[in-house]
Every structure is written in structure tokens, then in C-alpha cells.
Design an enzyme around this catalytic site. Structure first.
Site, PDB file in Angstrom:
ATOM      1  N   ARG A 109       1.358  -2.637 -10.891  1.00  0.00           N
ATOM      2  CA  ARG A 109       0.984  -3.994 -10.525  1.00  0.00           C
ATOM      3  C   ARG A 109       1.510  -4.981 -11.548  1.00  0.00           C
ATOM      4  NH1 ARG A 109      -5.256  -5.036  -9.762  1.00  0.00           N
ATOM      5  NH2 ARG A 109      -4.916  -3.370  -8.249  1.00  0.00           N
ATOM      6  N   THR A 113       1.970 -11.636 -11.051  1.00  0.00           N
ATOM      7  CA  THR A 113       1.896 -11.892  -9.610  1.00  0.00           C
ATOM      8  C   THR A 113       0.839 -11.038  -8.906  1.00  0.00           C
ATOM      9  OG1 THR A 113       3.543 -10.198  -9.081  1.00  0.00           O
ATOM     10  CG2 THR A 113       4.361 -12.405  -9.624  1.00  0.00           C
ATOM     11  N   ASP A 205     -12.264   4.772 -11.800  1.00  0.00           N
ATOM     12  CA  ASP A 205     -10.810   4.861 -11.704  1.00  0.00           C
ATOM     13  C   ASP A 205     -10.440   6.298 -11.361  1.00  0.00           C
ATOM     14  OD1 ASP A 205      -8.025   5.465 -12.808  1.00  0.00           O
ATOM     15  OD2 ASP A 205      -8.090   3.286 -13.001  1.00  0.00           O
ATOM     16  N   ASP A 208      -7.997   8.126 -13.843  1.00  0.00           N
ATOM     17  CA  ASP A 208      -8.637   8.502 -15.110  1.00  0.00           C
ATOM     18  C   ASP A 208      -9.574   9.676 -14.919  1.00  0.00           C
ATOM     19  OD1 ASP A 208      -7.335   6.612 -16.628  1.00  0.00           O
ATOM     20  OD2 ASP A 208      -8.908   5.101 -16.405  1.00  0.00           O
TER      21      ASP A 208
END
Length: 214
Positions: A109, A113, A205, A208
Site C-alpha cells: 500500500r 495514496t 493482522d 503477523d
């Protein structure tokens, strides 16, 4: 079938899927247990995603006599993992369909933006001839999944499915706008994204927790 947020959404409500997903959500679930459960749930997901594969009759010999027996017809599957967490789903699906080809799409990502940027792509040469199942544990904003599906369509794929553990209305709406033709399979649709684009209540997550990196 729940089509509230996507016209081709299927929520997998099998009791074993839901039970294992609940254990995965728990804070105290260890990395090893989380990884094992992800593999088990993914195998069950693959069973649902492949229930309509085309069948043909082929001649075989049993120990007692010849017969015409059902066999999957034509080119089979390609599982495409959205790196890195998608590998935790792909591995379980491969337990069920070990002959499937595997592709990878790497996306990150952009902090400015908030849009996905591709950094890696490796697909089988005949990917366009196969049923392609794109996997990522979480459908959050939907931008990475949408970009991956768009990349596969550009490669000639026209038989695509997307599979995830958890989705939210925001991500489903993004996919519905960009790829209304692609069936989506999720084990649960959670409430919403928070201000950090984490799924709530979620499971943390996924990358993770799969790889023990946090």
C-alpha cells in the site's frame, strides 16, 4: 448466500469452518495453532469453491473389472496468493488439490495514496486456461484484491474466484464495483473497518499471526 454487499457473495457457514474461525479470532491462540487452523479452514474452503468443477467419464480398471469413472475434466486449478498472508490460505487448499498450479501477486500500500502498488507477479504460463482462485485472508479495503483480479484479467483469465477468511462491507463494495462478475467466498462478514483499515472485530493482522512477526 448473502448478496447484500456483493452480487456473488457466498458466506461459508459450515459449523467446522465457524468453530475453527472462532478459535483463530481469540487473542490467546498461538502462532502454531493459528497457522494450523488456517490450513484446516482453507482446505474446507477449497471443498466449497470446487464443488462445481466439470466432470467427465474416463475408463479405468478396478481390481475386479473395467469401468467408466468420474474424473475432473480439462485444465484444473491455479491458486494465486496475494503476498504474504495469502500463502497461509494457499497451503491448506493445496492439501486438497496438490496438483494445482500456484501463482503469486505481491502488492504493497502506497502510504501517500493508500492505493496498492504491484512489486511482484509470477503466474503459470497457462493460467488463462484454468479456474483461478485468488486468496487473501482479509478483504479489508478491497483495493489489493481488486488490483490482483484486474491483473489476472489482463493476463487473460476469465474464470476467477476470490476467497478470504474475513470480509467487511467496505471491501465487498469495492469488489462489487470493480469485479461484479467474480464470485467471492468468505467465512464471515465482519462489522466494519476502523480508522487504521483494520477489520473489526476481526482477528488481528493475519500475516503477523501466521508467521509470528509481531
Amino acid at each position: 448466500m448473502d448478496q447484500t454487499f456483493h452480487p456473488r457473495l457466498t458466506v461459508l457457514t459450515h459449523p467446522l469452518v465457524q468453530h475453527k474461525l472462532t478459535i483463530m479470532r481469540r487473542r490467546e491462540t498461538s502462532t502454531g495453532e493459528f497457522r494450523s487452523l488456517a490450513r484446516e479452514v482453507s482446505l474446507l474452503m477449497a471443498y466449497e469453491l470446487t464443488r462445481d468443477l466439470p466432470i467427465e467419464r474416463v475408463p479405468i480398471d478396478t481390481p475386479l473389472e473395467p469401468m467408466m469413472a468420474p474424473s475432473i475434466a480439462g485444465k484444473k486449478l491455479c491458486i494465486v496468493s496475494i503476498l504474504r498472508a495469502g500463502d497461509g490460505i494457499a497451503s491448506g487448499m493445496l492439501d486438497l488439490v496438490p496438483s494445482a498450479r500456484v501463482g503469486h501477486v505481491g502488492l504493497y500500500r502506497d502510504p501517500a495514496t493508500q492505493r496498492p502498488v504491484e512489486y511482484y507477479l509470477k503466474l503459470p504460463e497457462d493460467v488463462a486456461e484454468r479456474l483461478v482462485i485468488v486468496v487473501d485472508p482479509m478483504l479489508a479495503t478491497g483495493h489489493s484484491a481488486s488490483a490482483a483480479l484486474g491483473r489476472l484479467k489482463a493476463a487473460g483469465c476469465n474464470n476467477l474466484r476470490f476467497a478470504c477468511l474475513l470480509a467487511v462491507p467496505e471491501g465487498l463494495s469495492v469488489l462489487a464495483a470493480a469485479h461484479p462478475d467474480v464470485p467471492v467466498f468468505a467465512c464471515a462478514v465482519d462489522r466494519a473497518l476502523d480508522e487504521h483499515a483494520y477489520i473489526r472485530p476481526g482477528l488481528g493482522d493475519a500475516g503477523d499471526r501466521l508467521f509470528g512477526t509481531k
